[in-house]
Design an enzyme around this catalytic site. Structure first.
Site, mmCIF file in Angstrom:
data_model
loop_
_atom_site.group_PDB
_atom_site.id
_atom_site.type_symbol
_atom_site.label_atom_id
_atom_site.label_comp_id
_atom_site.label_asym_id
_atom_site.label_seq_id
_atom_site.Cartn_x
_atom_site.Cartn_y
_atom_site.Cartn_z
ATOM 1 N N ASP A 80 0.811 -1.214 0.000
ATOM 2 C CA ASP A 80 0.000 0.000 0.000
ATOM 3 C C ASP A 80 0.847 1.267 0.000
ATOM 4 O O ASP A 80 0.469 2.277 -0.597
ATOM 5 C CB ASP A 80 -0.936 0.008 1.211
ATOM 6 C CG ASP A 80 -2.150 -0.891 1.025
ATOM 7 O OD1 ASP A 80 -2.293 -1.477 -0.072
ATOM 8 O OD2 ASP A 80 -2.948 -1.013 1.968
ATOM 9 N N GLY A 81 2.001 1.234 0.683
ATOM 10 C CA GLY A 81 2.861 2.417 0.720
ATOM 11 C C GLY A 81 3.337 2.814 -0.663
ATOM 12 O O GLY A 81 3.335 3.992 -1.030
ATOM 13 N N ASP A 155 -3.833 10.744 4.867
ATOM 14 C CA ASP A 155 -4.133 11.654 5.979
ATOM 15 C C ASP A 155 -3.093 12.754 6.120
ATOM 16 O O ASP A 155 -1.988 12.686 5.578
ATOM 17 C CB ASP A 155 -4.226 10.882 7.309
ATOM 18 C CG ASP A 155 -3.086 9.896 7.527
ATOM 19 O OD1 ASP A 155 -1.941 10.220 7.157
ATOM 20 O OD2 ASP A 155 -3.327 8.789 8.048
ATOM 21 N N ARG A 182 -6.198 20.140 23.292
ATOM 22 C CA ARG A 182 -4.929 19.661 23.846
ATOM 23 C C ARG A 182 -4.910 18.150 23.689
ATOM 24 O O ARG A 182 -5.813 17.452 24.155
ATOM 25 C CB ARG A 182 -4.786 20.069 25.311
ATOM 26 C CG ARG A 182 -4.613 21.567 25.498
ATOM 27 C CD ARG A 182 -4.385 21.935 26.950
ATOM 28 N NE ARG A 182 -3.115 21.389 27.432
ATOM 29 C CZ ARG A 182 -2.965 20.733 28.580
ATOM 30 N NH1 ARG A 182 -4.020 20.492 29.350
ATOM 31 N NH2 ARG A 182 -1.783 20.281 28.952
ATOM 32 N N ALA A 196 -6.304 3.550 8.229
ATOM 33 C CA ALA A 196 -4.891 3.637 8.609
ATOM 34 C C ALA A 196 -4.774 4.167 10.042
ATOM 35 O O ALA A 196 -5.430 3.669 10.948
ATOM 36 C CB ALA A 196 -4.156 4.513 7.593
ATOM 37 N N SER A 198 -5.909 6.712 11.512
ATOM 38 C CA SER A 198 -7.199 7.162 12.051
ATOM 39 C C SER A 198 -7.931 6.024 12.762
ATOM 40 O O SER A 198 -8.518 6.219 13.835
ATOM 41 C CB SER A 198 -8.060 7.719 10.911
ATOM 42 O OG SER A 198 -9.385 7.922 11.323
ATOM 43 N N LEU A 199 -7.899 4.839 12.184
ATOM 44 C CA LEU A 199 -8.608 3.690 12.765
ATOM 45 C C LEU A 199 -8.012 3.311 14.112
ATOM 46 O O LEU A 199 -8.733 3.071 15.081
ATOM 47 C CB LEU A 199 -8.545 2.504 11.795
ATOM 48 C CG LEU A 199 -9.305 1.242 12.206
ATOM 49 C CD1 LEU A 199 -10.792 1.511 12.321
ATOM 50 C CD2 LEU A 199 -9.038 0.108 11.213
ATOM 51 N N SER A 200 -6.673 3.288 14.195
ATOM 52 C CA SER A 200 -6.049 2.908 15.465
ATOM 53 C C SER A 200 -6.211 3.985 16.526
ATOM 54 O O SER A 200 -6.086 3.703 17.719
ATOM 55 C CB SER A 200 -4.567 2.555 15.274
ATOM 56 O OG SER A 200 -3.926 3.427 14.410
ATOM 57 N N ALA A 219 -5.187 10.766 21.494
ATOM 58 C CA ALA A 219 -5.068 10.814 22.962
ATOM 59 C C ALA A 219 -5.413 12.199 23.508
ATOM 60 O O ALA A 219 -4.578 12.868 24.106
ATOM 61 C CB ALA A 219 -3.657 10.400 23.385
#
Length: 297
Positions: A80-81, A155, A182, A196, A198-200, A219
């Site tokens: 994919d990369g 992304d 923050r 990618a 975003s999912l994790s 986080a």
């Protein structure tokens, strides 16, 4: 069998293969594919760095702009990369891409190398599904000047420094203030990028045909700060308010050492990437295989 694609460019994954055995395996795979294309009436060229790496001087070598203007199809042999990088370059030319994966099946490289002969022949004759993917056009503004701009297919990620604490980011959508956030960072992902990083980070899956993207905090300090899906006609602006050594990543392209006051603006590109898949392919097949849905049934 008649082919729709007279002039085909082949791109190989040449960065990861460093041992002589790996180089030899890559060359053998590329030669198999090039010979197959030739037998189907295609004129074959190799991307220039692929040609140099594999030592295959028996085919014309083209750089990416020449591939875009001279070829009808790009065949990417890798993961994919590799597909992301080639896709970003080919989008402005409107060239379709087919992905052949030598390792694990990817989200966008979905033909296994050991199956390419039976799958690729019908595709060259026109039996395929076309899948168009949107792109992000992003830039970094500093004191009114653009210091970096890039296309991204997955992304745009603004991250805190490796040894520093949280960053504070001012987020605007279409000029409207959303919040000062923050967090360890913030992701703006396309539907392609929703599977990618975003999912994790807890973001939702977006179907590729969805005209939107997702804004996902990494986080966040405030737990009520949740991912939000936005229309991709929106312009998102992210300003660095506080935090040291923040960086921005646009797929695999990076700008380190963002300064306070830097603004990352994200908008929809006018270009799309065109992927071709085997006849009968659906996005849900990919999700089921890659995310191991239905296992145990």
């Amino acid at each position: 069998m008649q082919t729709l694609f007279r002039h085909v460019a082949v791109v190989g994954k040449y960065h990861a293969a460093v041992t002589p055995a790996a180089v030899g395996a890559t060359r053998a795979a590329l030669e198999d594919i090039c010979n197959f294309l030739g037998r189907h009436g295609c004129e074959v060229a190799l991307e220039r760095e692929t040609s140099t790496f594999a030592g295959m001087g028996n085919y014309p070598a083209l750089d990416l702009p020449a591939m875009g203007t001279q070829c009808d199809l790009v065949l990417v042999v890798g993961g994919d990369g590799t597909m992301l990088g080639v896709g970003r370059h080919m989008a402005r030319y409107g060239l379709p891409l087919i992905g052949i994966n030598q390792g694990r099946l990817g989200f966008i490289t979905d033909i296994r190398f050991d199956q390419f002969r039976e799958i690729l022949g019908p595709m060259l004759a026109g039996e395929f599904e076309e899948d168009q993917r949107s792109l992000i056009q992003a830039n970094v503004m500093r004191d009114g000047h653009c210091v970096f701009d890039a296309l991204a297919m997955n992304d745009v990620v603004v991250n805190r420094g490796a040894t520093s604490g949280m960053v504070e980011l001012r987020v605007e959508v279409d000029g409207h203030f959303v919040a000062n956030q923050r967090a360890d960072g913030l992701i703006v992902a396309t539907p392609t990028g929703s599977t990618a990083y975003s999912l994790s980070a807890g973001g939702p899956l977006l179907h590729p045909s969805t005209p939107g993207w997702v804004l996902v905090p990494i986080a966040p300090h405030t737990l009520s700060n949740r991912p939000i899906v936005l229309p991709d006609a929106s312009e998102v602006a992210i300003e660095i308010v506080a935090g040291r050594d923040a960086s921005a990543n646009f797929d695999m392209q990076s700008l380190a050492s963002l300064m306070h006051g830097d603004r990352i603006t994200v908008r929809r590109s006018e270009h799309h990437v065109r992927f071709l898949h085997p006849r009968g392919w659906t996005y849900f097949d990919t999700l089921r295989k890659k995310l191991h849905w239905n296992e145990g049934h």
